[in-house]
Write an enzyme that holds these catalytic residues in place. Structure first.
Site, mmCIF file in Angstrom:
data_model
loop_
_atom_site.group_PDB
_atom_site.id
_atom_site.type_symbol
_atom_site.label_atom_id
_atom_site.label_comp_id
_atom_site.label_asym_id
_atom_site.label_seq_id
_atom_site.Cartn_x
_atom_site.Cartn_y
_atom_site.Cartn_z
ATOM 1 N N HIS A 175 55.592 -18.765 -6.084
ATOM 2 C CA HIS A 175 55.633 -17.337 -6.420
ATOM 3 C C HIS A 175 54.198 -16.864 -6.680
ATOM 4 C CE1 HIS A 175 55.884 -14.133 -9.461
ATOM 5 N NE2 HIS A 175 57.076 -13.845 -8.972
ATOM 6 N N ARG A 218 57.093 -13.762 -2.704
ATOM 7 C CA ARG A 218 57.664 -15.046 -2.291
ATOM 8 C C ARG A 218 58.079 -14.940 -0.825
ATOM 9 N NH1 ARG A 218 62.635 -15.599 -6.001
ATOM 10 N NH2 ARG A 218 62.218 -13.463 -6.613
ATOM 11 N N LYS A 221 60.661 -12.165 0.892
ATOM 12 C CA LYS A 221 60.872 -11.043 -0.028
ATOM 13 C C LYS A 221 60.176 -9.800 0.524
ATOM 14 C CE LYS A 221 62.255 -11.467 -3.963
ATOM 15 N NZ LYS A 221 63.552 -11.164 -4.562
ATOM 16 N N ASP A 224 55.319 -5.650 -2.227
ATOM 17 C CA ASP A 224 55.273 -5.073 -3.573
ATOM 18 C C ASP A 224 53.797 -4.937 -3.957
ATOM 19 O OD1 ASP A 224 55.178 -4.605 -6.291
ATOM 20 O OD2 ASP A 224 56.779 -6.009 -6.800
ATOM 21 N N CYS A 226 52.157 -4.843 -6.697
ATOM 22 C CA CYS A 226 51.535 -5.670 -7.743
ATOM 23 C C CYS A 226 51.014 -6.995 -7.189
ATOM 24 C CB CYS A 226 52.478 -5.884 -8.923
ATOM 25 S SG CYS A 226 53.935 -6.873 -8.571
ATOM 26 N N TYR A 227 51.614 -7.475 -6.081
ATOM 27 C CA TYR A 227 51.140 -8.726 -5.497
ATOM 28 C C TYR A 227 49.806 -8.568 -4.780
ATOM 29 C CZ TYR A 227 55.505 -10.586 -6.983
ATOM 30 O OH TYR A 227 56.542 -10.971 -7.777
ATOM 31 N N ASP A 279 55.123 0.039 -6.887
ATOM 32 C CA ASP A 279 55.508 -1.171 -6.152
ATOM 33 C C ASP A 279 55.568 -0.860 -4.646
ATOM 34 O OD1 ASP A 279 57.476 -2.677 -4.737
ATOM 35 O OD2 ASP A 279 58.736 -3.000 -6.476
ATOM 36 N N ASP A 286 54.543 2.870 -13.067
ATOM 37 C CA ASP A 286 54.505 2.266 -14.406
ATOM 38 C C ASP A 286 53.113 1.673 -14.599
ATOM 39 O OD1 ASP A 286 54.529 -0.618 -13.547
ATOM 40 O OD2 ASP A 286 56.475 -0.046 -12.748
ATOM 41 N N HIS A 289 52.391 -1.742 -12.591
ATOM 42 C CA HIS A 289 52.025 -1.627 -11.173
ATOM 43 C C HIS A 289 50.721 -0.862 -10.981
ATOM 44 C CE1 HIS A 289 56.128 -3.113 -10.537
ATOM 45 N NE2 HIS A 289 55.594 -3.618 -9.442
HETATM 46 ZN ZN LIG Z 1 55.830 -5.530 -8.530
#
Ligand SMILES: [Zn+2]
Length: 359
Positions: A175, A218, A221, A224, A226-227, A279, A286, A289
């Site tokens: 992850h 991952r 998936k 997103d 944040c990654y 995201d 938020d 993120h």
């Molecule tokens: Zn995220």
């Protein structure tokens, strides 16, 4: 804060010196400087004391060491990492002095598990986040000891999976967040050689999505924002390891991912009209993120390998962000200033000796 010229000591010596020969222009100059000084002084007093933030964080500090998510809450390693980083970003003596280093050391030792991992809080779970949070706050505040991290790097290596990334604990799925925590901790501990970096690189490059340009957390998936940091932030760390063994074939201008594609995903798809970042389209903004998309954007914009540094800004030049420290994810100046401040304070061993002689 630390990056501002106007908070430096002796800054006001930069004022115009008219050698006592008053002219119409020099009087005008002094008048303008007086009004600017008022503004700078206001900024300095607001920013340097930051009473509300420092007082709030002081109240979040647990009497037995570490910080909770709010006043009167149990200490938690993630909140401790966030609080120490926030105080280091404020970067004033008052902010640094909020941290009770001796108690923090006791808290970290209490969280340490016999096999080398760290639990997140009393009676809480132990996973790779704990090791990262403990190693960052210990190294930032100069309370790091070999004994405190005995067995930690070997435990982290039990989390590298067959895919190449790291899981939260042994036997789980690789992850992005856990992988960043694992690799950054190995680098803090100086044990990065233990990592199978080729398997990690293969896993990490395959997490950037072909169409979207952003990263997934991952295998299989969705993208997103944040990654952008958890996965994108791996590349400066991987580069730091590879450059020691493979500097001839390794690029000296780019990280090993598509920096332009990531910037486009963040700038075009992850901003909301009212501010804040997200995201993916359709999701709400938020702070989490907003923080990690911006950190990922900064990584994608700035390359710094060895003596070489270059900038790749997608779109307008004003999109450029300040470079971040690849391990701590706060501005480089903040890390340098904290090291300078805390390296002049006694180590944990010396603090223990002081306490013993006083008792
Ligand atoms: Zn995220």
């Amino acid at each position: 804060m630390a990056g501002f010229r106007c908070v430096k000591e002796n800054f006001y010596r930069e004022r115009f010196n008219d050698d006592k020969f008053k002219t119409k222009t020099s009087k005008e100059q002094n008048k303008i400087e007086d009004s600017i000084q008022l503004l700078y002084e206001h900024f300095r007093s607001e920013a340097q004391t930051d009473p509300e933030i420092c007082t709030f964080l002081k109240n979040c500090q647990h009497p037995d060491g570490g910080f909770g998510g709010g006043p009167m809450q149990v200490a938690h390693l993630a909140a401790t990492y966030a609080a120490v980083c926030a105080l280091v970003i404020i970067g004033t003596d008052e902010a640094y002095e909020v941290i009770d280093r001796k108690k923090l050391g006791e808290y970290l030792s209490r969280m340490k598990q016999p096999e080398g991992s760290f639990k997140m809080h009393d009676y809480g779970e132990a996973d790779i986040r704990g090791a990262y949070c403990a190693a960052t706050v210990a190294s930032l505040t100069n309370i790091y000891t070999q004994e405190m991290f005995d067995g930690t790097s070997e435990w982290i290596m039990t989390c590298q999976t067959y895919e190449g990334g790291f899981a939260g604990i042994s036997g789980m799925e690789a992850h992005g967040g856990y992988t960043f925590c694992g690799l950054a901790t190995l680098l803090i501990l100086g044990k990065e050689k233990l990592c199978d970096v080729n398997a990690l690189l293969k896993w990490a490059v395959n997490r950037q999505m072909r169409f979207e340009g952003g990263f997934q957390g991952r295998t299989n998936k969705l993208v997103d924002g944040c990654y952008s940091f958890w996965q994108g932030g791996l590349f400066p760390l991987i580069h730091r390891i590879l450059v020691k063994t493979d500097s001839l074939t390794l690029g000296l201008e780019r990280w090993l991912f598509h920096q332009g594609a990531l910037q486009e995903y963040l700038l075009i798809c992850c901003q909301t009209v009212n501010g804040g970042l997200i995201d993916k389209p359709g999701k709400n903004r938020d702070y989490y993120h907003t923080c990690y998309t911006l950190s990922g954007l900064s990584v994608a914009q700035h390359f710094a390998g060895g003596k070489f540094g270059s900038t790749w800004i997608s779109g307008d030049a004003q999109n450029e962000l300040i470079p971040i420290h690849p391990i701590y994810n706060i501005c480089v100046d903040s890390v340098v200033n904290a090291h300078e401040f805390f390296s002049n304070l006694p180590s944990l061993d010396e603090l223990d000796k002081q306490a013993y002689s006083e008792s």
